[in-house]
Design a protein around this motif. Structure first.
Motif, PDB file in Angstrom:
ATOM      1  N   VAL A  70     -24.782  -7.424 -10.930  1.00 58.34           N
ATOM      2  CA  VAL A  70     -24.900  -8.078 -12.225  1.00 58.34           C
ATOM      3  C   VAL A  70     -25.724  -7.203 -13.171  1.00 58.34           C
ATOM      4  N   GLY A  71     -26.811  -6.593 -12.625  1.00 56.18           N
ATOM      5  CA  GLY A  71     -27.654  -5.744 -13.434  1.00 56.18           C
ATOM      6  C   GLY A  71     -26.952  -4.492 -13.936  1.00 56.18           C
ATOM      7  N   ASN A  72     -26.001  -4.028 -13.139  1.00 56.45           N
ATOM      8  CA  ASN A  72     -25.258  -2.832 -13.550  1.00 56.45           C
ATOM      9  C   ASN A  72     -24.163  -3.183 -14.558  1.00 56.45           C
TER      10      ASN A  72
ATOM     11  N   TYR B 197     -29.846  -9.493   1.764  1.00 57.50           N
ATOM     12  CA  TYR B 197     -28.929  -8.399   1.426  1.00 57.50           C
ATOM     13  C   TYR B 197     -27.850  -8.886   0.452  1.00 57.50           C
ATOM     14  N   GLY B 198     -27.276 -10.055   0.766  1.00 59.22           N
ATOM     15  CA  GLY B 198     -26.244 -10.599  -0.107  1.00 59.22           C
ATOM     16  C   GLY B 198     -26.768 -10.935  -1.493  1.00 59.22           C
ATOM     17  N   GLU B 199     -27.963 -11.543  -1.547  1.00 52.48           N
ATOM     18  CA  GLU B 199     -28.551 -11.912  -2.836  1.00 52.48           C
ATOM     19  C   GLU B 199     -28.898 -10.674  -3.658  1.00 52.48           C
ATOM     20  N   MET B 200     -29.529  -9.693  -3.033  1.00 55.63           N
ATOM     21  CA  MET B 200     -29.939  -8.497  -3.759  1.00 55.63           C
ATOM     22  C   MET B 200     -28.738  -7.670  -4.200  1.00 55.63           C
TER      23      MET B 200
END
Length: 280
Positions: free
Chosen positions: A278-280, A269-272
């Motif tokens: 970052v992707g946003n 959950y933390g990684e995703m």
């Protein structure tokens, strides 16, 4: 501590003090090989005494399968043996090993005698070790940890899987895709037994099912956690992803697998979530 004879020359010692973690001893006329140690000195000393009784020529090698404390803290009790590990294991221990040991001693007085030992012989990908009639193939197998190693004892058709193979895969602080890739490598080996990092020995009839089940578990939790993250739902939603729905039992390791399952979910959950930001 439980001692189990896997083959004529291969023994596994399973801790009764910490999470059923295992250490392996291979005996030969030319000496012994110890793969991993147990975290508490009182148990590792018993392993040492056994190996010396069975091998008058002494203990030649100790192998650290990765840098985690429950596998390496007994290494200092074999000062005459050459210590082998992946290069990343050595690098990690040089960087954080002393500080981690000091913290562990502060929390657990039974670890007071432990001394940090740094691997002397390191390798990058594979290493072949020959002792007597035994051939040990050391293979880099990251995923649980970046420095993970599994050892194929070719003549005995035994794999020391360490924490690559456990009743519930442990991906927290690891790399899920790398762990799946390493598990798939096992399927290409001809094996009679796998010695798990925790929880004892798998028999030939259990190996394929267990490896497939572990890969399936990892892909299920990846999919389910990603759904929660993509919907922007809170961390509390992880509680609905039960271990049984992911194809695993809550019984092994005295119920510790439930904590491991939850840690896996929290980590993913933390990684995703971080990657999504970052992707946003």
């Amino acid at each position: 501590m439980l001692r189990e004879r896997v083959t004529e020359d291969v023994y596994v010692f399973i801790s009764s003090l910490y999470a059923e973690v295992g250490a392996t001893v291979i005996v030969s006329p030319d000496g012994a090989v110890v793969i991993d140690t147990l975290p508490f000195p009182e148990e590792t000393r018993q392993i040492r005494e056994f190996a010396l009784r069975r091998c008058p020529r002494g203990i030649r090698y100790v192998i650290n399968t990765h840098h985690h404390a429950d596998h390496i803290y007994g290494s200092y009790l074999f000062p005459e043996a050459e210590l082998i590990a992946h290069r990343q294991c050595r690098d990690i221990l040089l960087k954080v090993g002393a500080e981690s040991l000091a913290q562990a001693k502060a929390q657990t007085p039974a670890l007071a005698p432990v001394e940090l030992r740094i691997p002397q012989l390191v390798f990058e990908v594979d290493l072949l070790l020959r002792l007597g009639e035994k051939t040990l193939h050391l293979m880099h197998a990251p995923g649980h940890s970046p420095d993970g190693v599994m050892i194929h004892i070719r003549e005995d058709k035994v794999l020391v899987g360490s924490d690559l193979v456990t009743p519930v895969p442990i991906v927290a602080r690891g790399d899920l895709d790398a762990l799946v890739k390493s598990l798939k490598r096992i399927k290409a080996l001809s094996l009679e037994n796998i010695i798990q990092g925790h929880g004892g020995v798998l028999l030939r009839g259990e190996i394929e099912e267990t490896v497939d089940s572990n890969i399936s578990y990892l892909r299920i939790i990846e999919k389910e956690v990603r759904k929660i993250v993509n919907k922007g739902q809170p961390r509390s939603e992880l509680a609905r992803i039960t271990i049984e729905e992911c194809g695993k039992s809550r019984i092994p390791l005295g119920g510790l697998v439930l904590r491991l399952h939850q840690a896996n979910l929290e980590y993913l959950y933390g990684e995703m979530s971080a990657n999504r930001k970052v992707g946003n």
